[in-house]
Design a protein around this motif. Structure first.
Motif, mmCIF file in Angstrom:
data_model
loop_
_atom_site.group_PDB
_atom_site.id
_atom_site.type_symbol
_atom_site.label_atom_id
_atom_site.label_comp_id
_atom_site.label_asym_id
_atom_site.label_seq_id
_atom_site.Cartn_x
_atom_site.Cartn_y
_atom_site.Cartn_z
ATOM 1 N N LEU A 43 -46.996 40.978 68.426
ATOM 2 C CA LEU A 43 -47.908 40.207 69.264
ATOM 3 C C LEU A 43 -47.378 38.820 69.601
ATOM 4 C CD1 LEU A 43 -51.349 41.196 67.708
ATOM 5 C CD2 LEU A 43 -50.332 42.002 69.844
ATOM 6 N N ILE A 44 -46.296 38.401 68.935
ATOM 7 C CA ILE A 44 -45.667 37.137 69.308
ATOM 8 C C ILE A 44 -45.207 37.177 70.764
ATOM 9 C CG2 ILE A 44 -43.671 35.631 68.871
ATOM 10 C CD1 ILE A 44 -43.844 36.440 65.924
ATOM 11 N N LEU A 45 -44.921 38.390 71.247
ATOM 12 C CA LEU A 45 -44.430 38.544 72.621
ATOM 13 C C LEU A 45 -45.529 38.325 73.658
ATOM 14 C CD1 LEU A 45 -42.119 41.660 72.128
ATOM 15 C CD2 LEU A 45 -41.438 39.263 72.297
ATOM 16 N N ASP A 46 -46.791 38.359 73.242
ATOM 17 C CA ASP A 46 -47.878 38.059 74.178
ATOM 18 C C ASP A 46 -47.808 36.591 74.597
ATOM 19 O OD1 ASP A 46 -48.987 40.543 74.318
ATOM 20 O OD2 ASP A 46 -50.606 40.152 72.895
ATOM 21 N N GLY A 47 -48.380 36.311 75.760
ATOM 22 C CA GLY A 47 -48.472 34.915 76.181
ATOM 23 C C GLY A 47 -49.450 34.142 75.309
ATOM 24 N N VAL A 48 -49.327 32.830 75.341
ATOM 25 C CA VAL A 48 -50.261 31.959 74.621
ATOM 26 C C VAL A 48 -51.544 31.858 75.449
ATOM 27 C CG1 VAL A 48 -50.636 29.647 73.705
ATOM 28 C CG2 VAL A 48 -48.352 30.671 73.609
ATOM 29 N N ALA A 49 -52.653 32.284 74.857
ATOM 30 C CA ALA A 49 -53.888 32.415 75.625
ATOM 31 C C ALA A 49 -54.303 31.102 76.284
ATOM 32 C CB ALA A 49 -55.007 32.942 74.725
ATOM 33 N N ARG A 50 -54.157 29.984 75.607
ATOM 34 C CA ARG A 50 -54.624 28.714 76.165
ATOM 35 C C ARG A 50 -53.736 28.232 77.308
ATOM 36 N NH1 ARG A 50 -55.784 24.580 71.517
ATOM 37 N NH2 ARG A 50 -56.566 23.350 73.288
ATOM 38 N N MET A 51 -52.525 28.806 77.437
ATOM 39 C CA MET A 51 -51.653 28.479 78.566
ATOM 40 C C MET A 51 -51.829 29.458 79.722
ATOM 41 S SD MET A 51 -48.163 27.478 76.503
ATOM 42 C CE MET A 51 -47.265 26.919 77.959
ATOM 43 N N ASN A 52 -52.772 30.382 79.559
ATOM 44 C CA ASN A 52 -53.030 31.382 80.591
ATOM 45 C C ASN A 52 -54.105 30.856 81.537
ATOM 46 O OD1 ASN A 52 -53.556 33.600 82.161
ATOM 47 N ND2 ASN A 52 -54.274 34.903 80.492
ATOM 48 N N VAL A 408 -57.230 28.411 86.691
ATOM 49 C CA VAL A 408 -58.592 28.308 86.177
ATOM 50 C C VAL A 408 -58.572 27.475 84.901
ATOM 51 C CG1 VAL A 408 -60.623 29.575 85.382
ATOM 52 C CG2 VAL A 408 -59.141 30.584 87.140
ATOM 53 N N PHE A 409 -59.386 26.428 84.877
ATOM 54 C CA PHE A 409 -59.434 25.528 83.723
ATOM 55 C C PHE A 409 -60.670 25.853 82.886
ATOM 56 C CE2 PHE A 409 -56.799 23.627 86.872
ATOM 57 C CZ PHE A 409 -55.757 23.076 86.141
ATOM 58 N N ARG A 410 -60.450 25.878 81.577
ATOM 59 C CA ARG A 410 -61.500 26.319 80.671
ATOM 60 C C ARG A 410 -61.656 25.344 79.507
ATOM 61 N NH1 ARG A 410 -57.871 29.899 81.572
ATOM 62 N NH2 ARG A 410 -57.089 29.666 79.440
ATOM 63 N N HIS A 411 -62.713 25.553 78.752
ATOM 64 C CA HIS A 411 -62.981 24.740 77.573
ATOM 65 C C HIS A 411 -61.762 24.770 76.654
ATOM 66 C CE1 HIS A 411 -65.765 23.935 73.887
ATOM 67 N NE2 HIS A 411 -65.344 22.804 74.424
ATOM 68 N N GLY A 412 -61.293 23.601 76.250
ATOM 69 C CA GLY A 412 -60.131 23.515 75.388
ATOM 70 C C GLY A 412 -58.870 23.078 76.109
ATOM 71 N N PHE A 413 -58.928 22.978 77.449
ATOM 72 C CA PHE A 413 -57.770 22.518 78.207
ATOM 73 C C PHE A 413 -57.969 21.031 78.498
ATOM 74 C CE2 PHE A 413 -54.544 22.206 81.434
ATOM 75 C CZ PHE A 413 -53.645 23.229 81.129
ATOM 76 N N THR A 414 -56.986 20.218 78.115
ATOM 77 C CA THR A 414 -57.154 18.766 78.142
ATOM 78 C C THR A 414 -56.354 18.132 79.285
ATOM 79 O OG1 THR A 414 -55.254 18.406 76.681
ATOM 80 C CG2 THR A 414 -57.402 18.773 75.636
ATOM 81 N N VAL A 415 -56.636 16.865 79.536
ATOM 82 C CA VAL A 415 -55.865 16.108 80.530
ATOM 83 C C VAL A 415 -54.394 16.062 80.141
ATOM 84 C CG1 VAL A 415 -55.486 13.794 81.474
ATOM 85 C CG2 VAL A 415 -57.807 14.730 81.357
ATOM 86 N N ASP A 416 -54.117 15.930 78.854
ATOM 87 C CA ASP A 416 -52.724 15.911 78.402
ATOM 88 C C ASP A 416 -52.027 17.225 78.726
ATOM 89 O OD1 ASP A 416 -50.533 14.601 76.883
ATOM 90 O OD2 ASP A 416 -50.841 16.292 75.529
ATOM 91 N N MET A 417 -52.717 18.357 78.508
ATOM 92 C CA MET A 417 -52.128 19.654 78.852
ATOM 93 C C MET A 417 -51.928 19.765 80.356
ATOM 94 S SD MET A 417 -54.250 22.100 76.207
ATOM 95 C CE MET A 417 -53.371 23.612 76.616
ATOM 96 N N ALA A 418 -52.855 19.215 81.144
ATOM 97 C CA ALA A 418 -52.695 19.219 82.603
ATOM 98 C C ALA A 418 -51.459 18.426 83.010
ATOM 99 C CB ALA A 418 -53.940 18.644 83.276
ATOM 100 N N GLU A 419 -51.201 17.313 82.331
ATOM 101 C CA GLU A 419 -50.004 16.524 82.608
ATOM 102 C C GLU A 419 -48.738 17.310 82.278
ATOM 103 O OE1 GLU A 419 -49.256 13.253 83.824
ATOM 104 O OE2 GLU A 419 -51.205 13.693 84.726
ATOM 105 N N LEU A 420 -48.766 18.048 81.169
ATOM 106 C CA LEU A 420 -47.615 18.876 80.813
ATOM 107 C C LEU A 420 -47.382 19.964 81.858
ATOM 108 C CD1 LEU A 420 -48.286 19.285 76.969
ATOM 109 C CD2 LEU A 420 -46.538 17.849 78.055
ATOM 110 N N LEU A 421 -48.472 20.555 82.359
ATOM 111 C CA LEU A 421 -48.346 21.568 83.401
ATOM 112 C C LEU A 421 -47.778 20.968 84.681
ATOM 113 C CD1 LEU A 421 -48.792 24.316 84.699
ATOM 114 C CD2 LEU A 421 -51.223 23.733 84.952
ATOM 115 N N LEU A 422 -48.260 19.814 85.074
ATOM 116 C CA LEU A 422 -47.741 19.167 86.284
ATOM 117 C C LEU A 422 -46.257 18.850 86.139
ATOM 118 C CD1 LEU A 422 -50.727 16.779 87.064
ATOM 119 C CD2 LEU A 422 -49.932 18.653 88.529
#
Length: 464
Positions: A43-52, A408-422
């Motif tokens: 299951l390590i091969l699955d994507g990280v759910a919070r990055m989905n 799609v942004f969900r509970h648990g996704f932060t501004v810092d994570m948005a900056e990393l995505l950008l």
């Protein structure tokens, strides 16, 4: 002694000297630790759910919710005689949702939990079909909608209903009121506006659609009810855009489905359908089942199913209340709008939805402007290499030649994570711009994120 010491190491135990079983049922047993590690490591091969950011579903829950899920793992929600308090919590949730969506008499209306909003939508569609038949409907019933999620394709196929999806035209991304006269007739069991569309995440204008159906009926046309597919928007609008009228405040809205495991913040495996009044759920759909020591009414497609998700949904309701849901959902919109602002400054993108609470759900949808040597499938592929799952896909008919992207942004996704995505989007764009000689990917090569529902065998249906 040395042999005993070596045997204590997990990865030297039997079971790791060969691949995991893939085909026939395995003959030999394995120690629990070994079997767990094999499954865990795969299951390590699955994507990280919070990055989905392609999924609409919950990917973060708090510790108390996890504890309730673990404590309820053996509770079968269908066994209301054995687990009466679980049944009581389900009833409370139904009344709370009827109140949230402003039913005339929340204490007296009917509703049920389901395995998700797809089952809930199908139950709403079945109730509409049975009401149409009770009014004297004959022939092939039809359902009118804009671009819809695959569950409505399944409902139409499985229950012999013609699905009339209105094609997109001009610069439209949603169903519009002036589309209805051409597609509705005496055999229309319901119009289904989507409050949080899958493709663009926009809200369809339920109030305007209801007003057009009122006008059509006043002019001598059929009296057509509305079922609102609020899979994603049902837990957003009441808290972040309360001025929007889309729910049971409109008398023509007879039922609403929503997904508890999306913006309802519950763990995966729970949806809801609520009828405006008890009379809007035909009694022909209700079964009295004598099972496991008690007689109970049921109107689900599934029978045995876990009770933990409903229990946890009730926990969410009482922990957050209106105040807490407003705060949490507003925070998600803030993160999404922060991303939208950054995205507009990053690349050659045109925003379709920028997470405005009165226009759609907590998501950002965009298209690529002209002139780039790459496409959105390329960008999606570059982001996947960094662990981000961002959907790129074609629009539905008649704009299927246009490709858009959606996060799609969900509970648990932060501004810092948005900056990393950008930052990773900027990195991906630089890589694509620095390699202009490469051939852009196709949808098939990029893989995943298709929203079309093509049955293996087509059925002929007359078109309006």
């Amino acid at each position: 002694m040395a042999e005993n010491l070596r045997s204590q190491d997990l990865f030297s135990l039997p079971g790791f000297t060969r691949p995991a079983p893939h085909g026939g049922f395995p003959a030999a047993e394995l120690p629990g630790d070994v079997a767990y590690e094999i499954v865990h490591d795969e299951l390590i091969l699955d994507g990280v759910a919070r990055m989905n950011l392609a999924t609409f579903c919950t990917t973060w829950i708090d510790d108390q919710a996890r504890r309730l899920m673990a404590e309820s793992i053996d509770k079968n929600i269908v066994d209301k005689d054995e687990y009466p308090q679980t049944a009581e919590l389900e009833k409370r949730c139904v009344r709370m949702l009827a109140d949230l969506w402003q039913a005339p008499d929340p204490a007296a209306t009917l509703g049920t939990s389901t395995t998700g909003s797809s089952e809930a939508a199908i139950l709403g569609g079945l109730a509409a079909k049975f009401r149409w038949r009770a009014r004297g409907g004959t022939g092939v019933p039809n359902l009118v909608s804009g671009p819809v999620q695959v569950c409505w394709e399944k409902f139409a196929r499985y229950f012999d209903v013609e699905l009339r999806q209105v094609p997109l035209r001009a610069n439209r991304y949603t169903l519009h009121p002036d589309d209805l006269p051409k597609y509705c007739d005496d055999n229309t069991i319901a119009v289904v506006p989507t409050f949080g569309q899958t493709f663009t995440c926009l809200f369809e204008d339920v109030a305007a659609i209801s007003a057009e159906l009122d006008r059509m009926h006043a002019a001598g046309g059929p009296d057509i009810p509305i079922h609102v597919d609020a899979a994603s928007g049902g837990f957003l609008g009441p808290f972040t855009a309360p001025e929007l009228v889309w729910d049971f405040r409109l008398p023509r809205v007879k039922s609403i489905n929503a997904s508890g495991h999306k913006t309802g913040l519950a763990p995966l495996g729970v949806g809801w359908v609520i009828w405006r009044e008890a009379a809007d759920l035909p009694r022909e759909l209700v079964f009295d089942v004598d099972y496991l020591g008690g007689n109970m009414p049921t109107f689900n497609l599934n029978f045995s199913r876990p009770g933990g998700q409903v229990i946890t949904q009730y926990y969410d309701f009482i922990r957050l209340g209106r105040e807490g849901y407003t705060r949490v959902q507003s925070a998600i919109y803030l993160v999404a709008r922060h991303f939208a602002k950054g995205l507009a400054a990053v690349g050659p993108f045109e925003l379709i939805h920028a997470a405005e609470p009165d226009r759609g759900i907590t998501a950002v949808a965009w298209r690529l402007t002209e002139g780039a040597d790459y496409n959105l499938y390329d960008l999606s592929d570059r982001l996947r290499a960094r662990g981000w799952l961002i959907a790129a896909y074609p629009l539905p008919a008649d704009r299927q030649d246009e490709t858009i992207m959606r996060a799609v942004f969900r509970h648990g996704f932060t501004v810092d994570m948005a900056e990393l995505l950008l930052a990773d989007i900027r990195r991906g764009l630089r890589q694509l711009e620095d390699n202009p000689w490469r051939t852009p990917l196709t949808r098939e090569q990029a893989g995943g994120f298709t929203h079309d529902a093509a049955p293996e065998v087509a059925l002929p249906h007359p078109q309006p």
